[in-house]
Design a protein around this motif. Structure first.
Motif, short mmCIF file in Angstrom:
data_model
loop_
_atom_site.label_atom_id
_atom_site.label_comp_id
_atom_site.label_asym_id
_atom_site.label_seq_id
_atom_site.Cartn_x
_atom_site.Cartn_y
_atom_site.Cartn_z
N SER A 78 0.83 -1.21 0.00
CA SER A 78 0.00 0.00 0.00
C SER A 78 0.86 1.26 0.00
O SER A 78 2.08 1.19 0.14
CB SER A 78 -0.94 0.00 1.21
N ASP A 79 0.19 2.40 -0.14
CA ASP A 79 0.88 3.69 -0.15
C ASP A 79 2.02 3.71 -1.18
O ASP A 79 3.10 4.24 -0.92
CB ASP A 79 1.41 4.06 1.23
N ILE A 80 1.77 3.11 -2.33
CA ILE A 80 2.81 2.97 -3.36
C ILE A 80 3.11 4.32 -3.99
O ILE A 80 2.22 5.05 -4.41
CB ILE A 80 2.37 1.97 -4.45
N ILE A 81 4.40 4.63 -4.03
CA ILE A 81 4.91 5.79 -4.75
C ILE A 81 5.90 5.23 -5.78
O ILE A 81 6.89 4.61 -5.41
CB ILE A 81 5.62 6.78 -3.81
N ILE A 82 5.59 5.43 -7.05
CA ILE A 82 6.41 4.84 -8.10
C ILE A 82 6.57 5.82 -9.26
O ILE A 82 5.60 6.46 -9.67
CB ILE A 82 5.79 3.50 -8.59
N SER A 83 7.79 5.95 -9.75
CA SER A 83 8.04 6.79 -10.92
C SER A 83 7.29 6.23 -12.11
O SER A 83 7.20 5.01 -12.27
CB SER A 83 9.54 6.83 -11.23
N GLU A 84 6.78 7.10 -12.95
CA GLU A 84 6.04 6.68 -14.15
C GLU A 84 6.85 5.72 -15.01
O GLU A 84 6.33 4.77 -15.58
CB GLU A 84 5.62 7.89 -14.98
N ASN A 139 3.47 -13.10 -7.48
CA ASN A 139 4.47 -12.42 -8.29
C ASN A 139 3.75 -11.65 -9.38
O ASN A 139 2.60 -11.91 -9.70
CB ASN A 139 5.50 -13.39 -8.86
N GLY A 140 4.44 -10.66 -9.89
CA GLY A 140 3.84 -9.83 -10.93
C GLY A 140 4.74 -8.67 -11.25
O GLY A 140 5.93 -8.67 -10.92
N ASN A 141 4.15 -7.66 -11.91
CA ASN A 141 4.91 -6.48 -12.26
C ASN A 141 4.02 -5.25 -12.08
O ASN A 141 2.85 -5.38 -11.74
CB ASN A 141 5.46 -6.57 -13.68
N PHE A 142 4.59 -4.10 -12.31
CA PHE A 142 3.89 -2.84 -12.05
C PHE A 142 3.31 -2.19 -13.31
O PHE A 142 2.93 -1.03 -13.28
CB PHE A 142 4.83 -1.88 -11.31
N SER A 143 3.23 -2.95 -14.40
CA SER A 143 2.78 -2.36 -15.67
C SER A 143 1.32 -1.94 -15.65
O SER A 143 0.94 -1.03 -16.37
CB SER A 143 3.03 -3.34 -16.82
N ASN A 144 0.50 -2.57 -14.84
CA ASN A 144 -0.94 -2.26 -14.81
C ASN A 144 -1.37 -1.48 -13.58
O ASN A 144 -2.56 -1.41 -13.29
CB ASN A 144 -1.76 -3.55 -14.92
N ILE A 145 -0.43 -0.92 -12.85
CA ILE A 145 -0.79 -0.24 -11.60
C ILE A 145 -1.55 1.07 -11.86
O ILE A 145 -2.38 1.46 -11.05
CB ILE A 145 0.44 0.00 -10.70
N GLY A 146 -1.27 1.73 -12.96
CA GLY A 146 -1.97 2.99 -13.26
C GLY A 146 -1.82 3.99 -12.12
O GLY A 146 -0.73 4.25 -11.64
N ASP A 147 -2.95 4.54 -11.66
CA ASP A 147 -2.94 5.50 -10.56
C ASP A 147 -3.20 4.85 -9.21
O ASP A 147 -3.27 5.53 -8.19
CB ASP A 147 -3.99 6.59 -10.80
N SER A 148 -3.35 3.54 -9.19
CA SER A 148 -3.62 2.82 -7.94
C SER A 148 -2.45 2.99 -6.98
O SER A 148 -1.30 3.13 -7.38
CB SER A 148 -3.86 1.34 -8.24
#
Length: 184
Positions: A94-100, A120-129
């Protein structure tokens, strides 16, 4: 002198009243789940901290992730005091802060429970979540108490052979949140 004595007694009475209410509030702080009142919860201990972050991201091969990836270890103990209850656990990033720039398939995560991959997974579909459920609410089926689960969360930029220098030194940060539900 009488005024000083009455002020002192008033202060002492206020302090005792505050302590009494504090103890009452503390002793009655319990979870209310489906009509039951349960004050016990699993114990979560982080080896580092509940936050996982990195500012120095470098590409690494997937097979090297256990040696070089950003790692956070924690344990969850289901104590003897929860033997009579059904216990569920949920683990969330939670509270994810990630560079675009890191919202790509090559920026990966993996969660291990007792050395077995459970997410497991990746951050490609995180969007604005701002969160990812790593482990949805799962009812535990334990035969022995106390029981301790060991977790390791890895996050890394996967080397794919292409030029990835523009992804280095981007920011990522999140909080590992453990929710539990206990019921009779």
């Amino acid at each position: 002198m009488i005024i000083l004595l009455s002020v002192t007694v008033s202060i002492m009475f206020g302090v005792l009243l505050g302590i009494s209410y504090g103890w009452y509030a503390y002793s009655n702080a319990e979870s209310h789940i489906t009509g039951s009142t349960i004050g016990d919860v699993p114990t979560v201990l982080f080896a580092q901290t509940e936050r996982i972050s990195t500012q120095q991201i470098m590409p690494i091969y997937d097979e090297d992730r256990y040696r070089y990836a950003t790692k956070n270890s924690f344990t969850i103990t289901i104590g003897e005091n929860l033997k009579k209850y059904e216990t569920g656990l949920e683990i969330i990033l939670s509270d994810i802060i990630i560079s675009e720039e890191l919202k790509i398939e090559n920026y990966k995560y993996e969660l291990l429970q007792n050395k077995q991959i459970i997410a497991n997974g990746n951050f490609s579909n995180i969007g604005d979540s701002k969160e990812i459920k790593l482990m949805p609410m799962t009812l535990l089926d334990l035969e022995t108490y106390p029981y301790t689960y060991a977790y390791e969360l890895y996050i890394w930029l996967s080397e794919d052979g292409s030029e990835q220098n523009h992804l280095m030194n981007k920011n990522f940060g999140a909080r590992i949140k453990v929710n539990s539900a206990v019921k009779k």
